[in-house]
Motif scaffolding. Structure first.
Motif, PDB file in Angstrom:
ATOM      1  N   HIS A 386       0.813  -1.264  -0.065  1.00 34.62           N
ATOM      2  CA  HIS A 386      -0.024  -0.088  -0.027  1.00 34.62           C
ATOM      3  C   HIS A 386       0.949   1.138  -0.172  1.00 34.62           C
ATOM      4  O   HIS A 386       0.530   2.211  -0.754  1.00 34.62           O
ATOM      5  CB  HIS A 386      -0.957  -0.025   1.198  1.00 34.62           C
ATOM      6  N   ASP A 389       2.544   1.830  -3.499  1.00 38.21           N
ATOM      7  CA  ASP A 389       1.397   2.241  -4.591  1.00 38.21           C
ATOM      8  C   ASP A 389       1.224   3.663  -4.562  1.00 38.21           C
ATOM      9  O   ASP A 389       1.224   4.491  -5.232  1.00 38.21           O
ATOM     10  CB  ASP A 389       0.405   1.318  -4.577  1.00 38.21           C
ATOM     11  N   THR A 390       1.229   4.070  -2.930  1.00 40.20           N
ATOM     12  CA  THR A 390       0.817   5.720  -2.681  1.00 40.20           C
ATOM     13  C   THR A 390       2.069   6.352  -3.082  1.00 40.20           C
ATOM     14  O   THR A 390       1.786   7.523  -3.862  1.00 40.20           O
ATOM     15  CB  THR A 390       0.755   5.744  -1.269  1.00 40.20           C
ATOM     16  N   ASP A 392       4.374   5.648  -5.264  1.00 41.88           N
ATOM     17  CA  ASP A 392       4.439   5.650  -6.824  1.00 41.88           C
ATOM     18  C   ASP A 392       3.599   6.473  -7.567  1.00 41.88           C
ATOM     19  O   ASP A 392       3.842   7.230  -8.441  1.00 41.88           O
ATOM     20  CB  ASP A 392       4.154   4.185  -6.978  1.00 41.88           C
ATOM     21  N   HIS A 436      11.143   1.397  -7.708  1.00 41.03           N
ATOM     22  CA  HIS A 436      11.018   0.480  -8.414  1.00 41.03           C
ATOM     23  C   HIS A 436      12.180  -0.543  -8.678  1.00 41.03           C
ATOM     24  O   HIS A 436      12.067  -1.705  -9.055  1.00 41.03           O
ATOM     25  CB  HIS A 436      10.410   0.742  -9.787  1.00 41.03           C
ATOM     26  N   SER A 446       6.512  -2.521 -12.933  1.00 37.28           N
ATOM     27  CA  SER A 446       7.741  -1.842 -12.341  1.00 37.28           C
ATOM     28  C   SER A 446       8.916  -1.505 -13.395  1.00 37.28           C
ATOM     29  O   SER A 446       9.543  -0.639 -13.334  1.00 37.28           O
ATOM     30  CB  SER A 446       8.256  -2.575 -11.124  1.00 37.28           C
TER      31      SER A 446
END
Length: 549
Positions: A386, A389-390, A392, A436, A446
């Motif tokens: 989580h 993803d945030t 990113d 990544h 990624s």
């Protein structure tokens, strides 16, 4: 005869300072005196070709004259210059050489006001002029940024010694701007040592600037919480304090603007060293709320900000948070006061509707780089999906909020201001690479973003007109090397698996990317030993790959 005596005195001081830093470095723990670029692949992946960077102390002694003069703890008790101030014409030339490039070295004071006070016909150390350490640091940078030496005696090394001698005395003196000027001098010294690739000294001066900024309360400037903290404690953060009392209220818009810009400049330089050295941030995020507003548009940034504001930002279009900010803050050990209502917390929540000046965007990119490095270091084996993803998503969006170099050129933005936004873009893409890096062999998504970010940096180089650029922000030496590692590793993978030959289009494209970056690095190698050093290291690694059968 008198000039020769001053020179001999300077050389003797240089020897003493060199001896002191040698003792410090000998006592330092392994790895703390070197810059290490973190591996872009998992340690067990055979396709990675690491660039192991040896200690700069040993590698650069013969190539950088200023590496002879460095110490984080000058013991000199003298508060006077080792030589008299330069004549008026040289002094003016040094100040102007510096101010013409100040956006590349972290200058946050009002340039017009600084120039006026610096050139006043008052003695060195007079309260109407900049503090001794700051003035010496500006002379030092002016000597470095001048196209030709202005005087054999008034040179870069001499002014560095003067700055180091005065930096500790200034803060305890009576200069009316001693806090802000000491902070500015620390920043200039830190970036100077970054240019030379000297992490021991550079991190020391960056940490000193951070301590000054936080102890002065600049991290809570204009915050409602600042007054309460001042009443309860009387001082700011005892563990970090260099000041017994906070700064008095700003006396006008200019002073307030300088304080806001000072804090964010310190944040940027701190994050530069995190990116360059991999050392922990000197800003204690776990117990230091940051609620200072983003730097506003000021005269010298007006043109640079215009094309930025013309680009629509997704932040302003959203009325509700798109991310679970507190989860990210908790995961990254970065809590904020007021339940995540601080400036940085709002940025990481996706609710930021301010902060699109050039310095604000650079600050955001540097924060995301620091977060990406912290995340990849802490969760390299078992990342938090989580939080990943945030971070990113915020990084991807930031790259869309910054105009490309060609857009800035068409809008008439001058070179110094364009430089900030070019660095900002490169910093954001390098942060994507770092985030990544550990997933490139397990996630197609990624891998795609990883290489897209590396290619984006090459595109930035290709769309930038370099003809008017004489000097480069030293952090670019680190960022370009991070990108080069991506392409060198890709070439190594191609040849290791024998899937494609050197005549393939893919191999040619990757080689062209590397050569584009190397050419650009060589163009600025003469003004930055850091860039020169890394361009040589990258060239060696690239040549080694090409000669491998």
């Amino acid at each position: 005869m008198e000039g020769r005596s001053r020179t001999q005195q300077l050389e003797e001081t240089i020897k003493k300072l060199h001896s002191r830093i040698g003792e410090l470095e000998a006592a330092a723990s392994d790895g703390q005196s070197s810059i290490f670029l973190h591996e872009p692949y998992d340690s067990g992946d055979v396709s990675f070709l690491p660039l192991e960077i040896p200690p700069f102390v040993d590698s650069w002694t013969a190539t950088s004259p200023s590496t002879r003069v460095n110490t984080p703890t000058s013991s000199s008790s003298s508060s006077s210059l080792l030589l008299e101030e330069p004549p008026a014409d040289i002094m003016e030339a040094l100040v102007d050489a510096f101010l013409n490039n100040f956006t590349q070295v972290g200058f946050f004071l009002d340039p017009a006001c600084f120039r006026e006070s610096a050139l006043l016909a008052c003695p060195f150390g007079h309260y109407k002029r900049p503090s001794p350490a700051l003035l010496s640091a500006v002379y030092m940078w002016g000597a470095r940024l001048s196209q030709a030496p202005l005087h054999p005696l008034y040179n870069e090394d001499a002014f560095l010694v003067c700055a180091l001698q005065n930096i500790h005395q200034d803060l305890g003196g009576q200069h009316p701007h001693r806090v802000m000027h000491s902070m500015q001098a620390e920043v200039l010294l830190s970036v100077y040592y970054l240019t030379l690739g000297r992490p021991v000294e550079g991190i020391y001066h960056s940490s000193a600037a951070v301590s000054l900024a936080i102890s002065a309360g600049l991290h809570m400037h204009k915050s409602a919480s600042q007054a309460l903290e001042s009443e309860d404690q009387g001082v700011f953060r005892p563990g970090l304090c260099m000041l017994e009392t906070p700064l008095p209220p700003a006396r006008g818009a200019q002073e307030e603007t300088e304080r806001i810009r000072a804090f964010w400049t310190v944040v940027v330089v701190n994050n530069y060293w995190v990116a360059a050295h991999g050392s922990p941030s000197a800003i204690p995020y776990a117990d230091t709320p940051i609620d200072t507003p983003w730097p506003c548009d000021v005269d010298e940034y007006a043109d640079a900000v215009a094309p930025v504001s013309a680009f629509p930002s997704y932040f302003a279009a959203r009325a509700m948070p798109i991310f679970d900010c507190q989860h990210l803050l908790d995961t990254m050990a970065m809590p904020q006061a007021g339940g995540g209502a601080g400036t940085v917390a709002r940025f990481l929540s996706g609710l930021d509707v301010e902060g699109f000046s050039a310095l604000a965007l650079l600050s955001k990119a540097s924060i995301l780089m620091e977060r990406a490095i912290t995340f990849s270091t802490r969760y390299s084996g078992h990342p938090d999906a989580h939080a990943f993803d945030t971070l990113d998503a915020i990084l991807q969006q930031l790259t869309l909020d910054i105009p490309l170099g060609v857009d800035m050129e068409l809008s008439g933005v001058d070179v110094p201001k364009r430089s900030i936004l070019m660095v900002t873009q490169s910093l954001a893409h390098a942060a994507i690479i770092r985030l990544h890096a550990h997933r490139v062999h397990t996630s197609d998504t990624s891998r795609s973003k990883y290489f897209a970010a590396a290619r984006a940096v090459v595109r930035i180089i290709n769309v930038t007109d370099w003809s008017q650029w004489r000097h480069m922000d030293p952090i670019m030496g680190i960022l370009w090397t991070i990108v080069c590692e991506v392409f060198i590793a890709e070439l190594t993978t191609m040849q290791s698996f024998g899937v494609v030959g050197r005549l393939s289009q893919q191999h040619q494209d990757v080689s062209a990317y590397l050569e584009t970056i190397l050419t650009t690095m060589r163009n600025f190698a003469s003004t930055s030993p850091l860039i020169e050093y890394f361009s040589t290291r990258v060239q060696q690694a690239y040549s080694a790959v090409l000669t491998t059968n």
